[in-house]
Design a protein around this motif. Structure first.
Motif, PDB file in Angstrom:
ATOM      1  N   MET A   1       0.830  -1.202   0.000  1.00 46.74           N
ATOM      2  CA  MET A   1       0.000   0.000   0.000  1.00 46.74           C
ATOM      3  C   MET A   1       0.862   1.249   0.000  1.00 46.74           C
ATOM      4  O   MET A   1       0.573   2.220  -0.701  1.00 46.74           O
ATOM      5  CB  MET A   1      -0.918   0.003   1.231  1.00 46.74           C
ATOM      6  N   ARG A   2       1.924   1.232   0.796  1.00 45.91           N
ATOM      7  CA  ARG A   2       2.800   2.398   0.900  1.00 45.91           C
ATOM      8  C   ARG A   2       3.478   2.707  -0.434  1.00 45.91           C
ATOM      9  O   ARG A   2       3.810   3.864  -0.724  1.00 45.91           O
ATOM     10  CB  ARG A   2       3.834   2.160   2.000  1.00 45.91           C
ATOM     11  N   ALA A   3       3.695   1.682  -1.220  1.00 45.48           N
ATOM     12  CA  ALA A   3       4.379   1.872  -2.507  1.00 45.48           C
ATOM     13  C   ALA A   3       3.463   2.450  -3.579  1.00 45.48           C
ATOM     14  O   ALA A   3       3.935   2.904  -4.625  1.00 45.48           O
ATOM     15  CB  ALA A   3       4.956   0.539  -2.987  1.00 45.48           C
ATOM     16  N   LYS A   4       2.151   2.419  -3.326  1.00 43.04           N
ATOM     17  CA  LYS A   4       1.208   2.934  -4.329  1.00 43.04           C
ATOM     18  C   LYS A   4       1.035   4.445  -4.161  1.00 43.04           C
ATOM     19  O   LYS A   4       0.682   4.914  -3.080  1.00 43.04           O
ATOM     20  CB  LYS A   4      -0.145   2.248  -4.165  1.00 43.04           C
ATOM     21  N   PRO A   5       1.257   5.211  -5.213  1.00 45.55           N
ATOM     22  CA  PRO A   5       1.108   6.673  -5.099  1.00 45.55           C
ATOM     23  C   PRO A   5      -0.334   7.101  -4.848  1.00 45.55           C
ATOM     24  O   PRO A   5      -0.568   8.188  -4.306  1.00 45.55           O
ATOM     25  CB  PRO A   5       1.607   7.178  -6.461  1.00 45.55           C
ATOM     26  N   ASP A   6      -1.303   6.269  -5.243  1.00 40.70           N
ATOM     27  CA  ASP A   6      -2.703   6.638  -5.069  1.00 40.70           C
ATOM     28  C   ASP A   6      -3.349   5.946  -3.867  1.00 40.70           C
ATOM     29  O   ASP A   6      -4.579   5.858  -3.770  1.00 40.70           O
ATOM     30  CB  ASP A   6      -3.493   6.299  -6.334  1.00 40.70           C
ATOM     31  N   ALA A   7      -2.535   5.424  -2.946  1.00 36.52           N
ATOM     32  CA  ALA A   7      -3.073   4.734  -1.777  1.00 36.52           C
ATOM     33  C   ALA A   7      -3.882   5.696  -0.910  1.00 36.52           C
ATOM     34  O   ALA A   7      -3.530   6.872  -0.765  1.00 36.52           O
ATOM     35  CB  ALA A   7      -1.940   4.110  -0.965  1.00 36.52           C
ATOM     36  N   ASP A   8      -4.942   5.200  -0.335  1.00 32.73           N
ATOM     37  CA  ASP A   8      -5.788   5.994   0.558  1.00 32.73           C
ATOM     38  C   ASP A   8      -5.023   6.240   1.859  1.00 32.73           C
ATOM     39  O   ASP A   8      -4.751   5.296   2.615  1.00 32.73           O
ATOM     40  CB  ASP A   8      -7.078   5.234   0.832  1.00 32.73           C
ATOM     41  N   PRO A   9      -4.667   7.485   2.162  1.00 25.10           N
ATOM     42  CA  PRO A   9      -3.877   7.765   3.372  1.00 25.10           C
ATOM     43  C   PRO A   9      -4.555   7.317   4.661  1.00 25.10           C
ATOM     44  O   PRO A   9      -3.897   6.810   5.568  1.00 25.10           O
ATOM     45  CB  PRO A   9      -3.705   9.289   3.340  1.00 25.10           C
ATOM     46  N   GLU A  10      -5.859   7.492   4.738  1.00 25.30           N
ATOM     47  CA  GLU A  10      -6.558   7.111   5.968  1.00 25.30           C
ATOM     48  C   GLU A  10      -6.556   5.593   6.147  1.00 25.30           C
ATOM     49  O   GLU A  10      -6.374   5.095   7.266  1.00 25.30           O
ATOM     50  CB  GLU A  10      -7.993   7.645   5.935  1.00 25.30           C
ATOM     51  N   GLU A  11      -6.773   4.870   5.052  1.00 23.51           N
ATOM     52  CA  GLU A  11      -6.755   3.412   5.135  1.00 23.51           C
ATOM     53  C   GLU A  11      -5.355   2.916   5.493  1.00 23.51           C
ATOM     54  O   GLU A  11      -5.201   1.974   6.286  1.00 23.51           O
ATOM     55  CB  GLU A  11      -7.214   2.798   3.810  1.00 23.51           C
ATOM     56  N   LEU A  12      -4.342   3.568   4.920  1.00 21.04           N
ATOM     57  CA  LEU A  12      -2.966   3.187   5.242  1.00 21.04           C
ATOM     58  C   LEU A  12      -2.666   3.452   6.715  1.00 21.04           C
ATOM     59  O   LEU A  12      -2.008   2.647   7.385  1.00 21.04           O
ATOM     60  CB  LEU A  12      -1.991   3.951   4.350  1.00 21.04           C
ATOM     61  N   ASP A  13      -3.171   4.566   7.206  1.00 29.16           N
ATOM     62  CA  ASP A  13      -3.004   4.861   8.643  1.00 29.16           C
ATOM     63  C   ASP A  13      -3.611   3.751   9.493  1.00 29.16           C
ATOM     64  O   ASP A  13      -3.011   3.299  10.474  1.00 29.16           O
ATOM     65  CB  ASP A  13      -3.677   6.188   8.995  1.00 29.16           C
ATOM     66  N   ARG A  14      -4.821   3.329   9.149  1.00 34.20           N
ATOM     67  CA  ARG A  14      -5.492   2.281   9.919  1.00 34.20           C
ATOM     68  C   ARG A  14      -4.702   0.967   9.880  1.00 34.20           C
ATOM     69  O   ARG A  14      -4.560   0.287  10.900  1.00 34.20           O
ATOM     70  CB  ARG A  14      -6.913   2.072   9.378  1.00 34.20           C
ATOM     71  N   GLN A  15      -4.228   0.624   8.701  1.00 33.89           N
ATOM     72  CA  GLN A  15      -3.471  -0.623   8.557  1.00 33.89           C
ATOM     73  C   GLN A  15      -2.166  -0.571   9.346  1.00 33.89           C
ATOM     74  O   GLN A  15      -1.766  -1.561   9.982  1.00 33.89           O
ATOM     75  CB  GLN A  15      -3.178  -0.890   7.075  1.00 33.89           C
ATOM     76  N   GLU A  16      -1.504   0.574   9.306  1.00 40.99           N
ATOM     77  CA  GLU A  16      -0.236   0.711  10.039  1.00 40.99           C
ATOM     78  C   GLU A  16      -0.455   0.651  11.545  1.00 40.99           C
ATOM     79  O   GLU A  16       0.315   0.013  12.270  1.00 40.99           O
ATOM     80  CB  GLU A  16       0.463   2.015   9.646  1.00 40.99           C
ATOM     81  N   GLU A  17      -1.509   1.309  12.019  1.00 32.54           N
ATOM     82  CA  GLU A  17      -1.805   1.288  13.453  1.00 32.54           C
ATOM     83  C   GLU A  17      -2.154  -0.123  13.916  1.00 32.54           C
ATOM     84  O   GLU A  17      -1.733  -0.559  14.988  1.00 32.54           O
ATOM     85  CB  GLU A  17      -2.956   2.247  13.766  1.00 32.54           C
ATOM     86  N   ARG A  18      -2.927  -0.815  13.107  1.00 32.84           N
ATOM     87  CA  ARG A  18      -3.273  -2.197  13.440  1.00 32.84           C
ATOM     88  C   ARG A  18      -2.024  -3.064  13.490  1.00 32.84           C
ATOM     89  O   ARG A  18      -1.861  -3.897  14.404  1.00 32.84           O
ATOM     90  CB  ARG A  18      -4.249  -2.741  12.400  1.00 32.84           C
TER      91      ARG A  18
END
Length: 210
Positions: free
Chosen positions: A150-167
């Motif tokens: 997800m982090r490698a995708k330039p169009d990744a949803d920042p909020e979703e990435l935040d949730r995944q990282e926190e989890r």
């Protein structure tokens, strides 16, 4: 633009935390054993007893309520070893000389049976715990790979990435705490062995000499 995440975890960074078990050098014939201490599933009497050969009647220790009560008391790890040893000495001193050795043989056999069984249960529990750790490690590795992708995708949803990282961070923290708990539990079989040896030594020394 999504702000930089200095605390984000990548799959590569997680490897030291996900795979600590093999690093602990599993011992013995079980490659999945997670402890540094060698896995010995069951003890033998000869490993802890240096007194005379035990008579068959020693196996009848559960038929004597006083002996069974003493064994339950001195085998319990909540009681300090030195206190348990003093109770053995006091018990021995109160026995008729002609019965002392037979009673003490039963005390040892009961202590051995009780602590050996307890030790076997602990070892079985460690194996189950380690199995769950390996499953958690594999799940974490997969989740970390997803976060990296997800982090490698330039169009990744920042909020979703935040949730995944926190989890991922939360689950990694839980995993690390379980690793620390496993390190402590790995000591328990040795603690039981030391108690058994200490009690056996006191019982042997309390025998009436011919």
């Amino acid at each position: 633009m999504r702000k930089a995440r200095n605390i984000a975890l990548s799959a590569t960074m997680l490897f030291p935390f996900i795979f600590p078990l093999p690093v602990q050098a599993a011992q013995g014939n079980d490659p999945d054993w997670p402890c540094v201490q060698r896995k010995v599933p069951e003890l033998s009497i000869g490993q802890v007893w240096n007194g005379p050969q035990l008579p068959e009647a020693a196996n009848n220790w559960a038929n004597d309520q006083a002996i069974e009560d003493l064994i339950s008391d001195i085998a319990a790890r909540r009681n300090p070893l030195d206190v348990a040893q003093k109770k053995i000495v006091a018990f021995s001193a109160g026995l008729p000389k002609g019965e002392a050795n037979d009673k003490l043989f039963q005390v040892f056999q009961g202590v051995f049976d009780t602590l050996n069984r307890e030790r076997e249960q602990v070892i079985s529990g460690i194996s189950r715990y380690a199995g769950r750790q390996r499953d958690m490690a594999e799940d974490l590795r997969k989740e970390a790979a997803v976060v990296d992708a997800m982090r490698a995708k330039p169009d990744a949803d920042p909020e979703e990435l935040d949730r995944q990282e926190e989890r991922l961070k939360w689950e990694t923290r839980i995993f690390e705490e379980r690793v620390q708990s496993l390190s402590y539990v790995c000591e328990v079989p040795t603690i039981i062995e030391q108690r058994l040896y200490g009690l056996a030594k006191t019982i042997s020394q309390s025998l009436v000499k011919p």
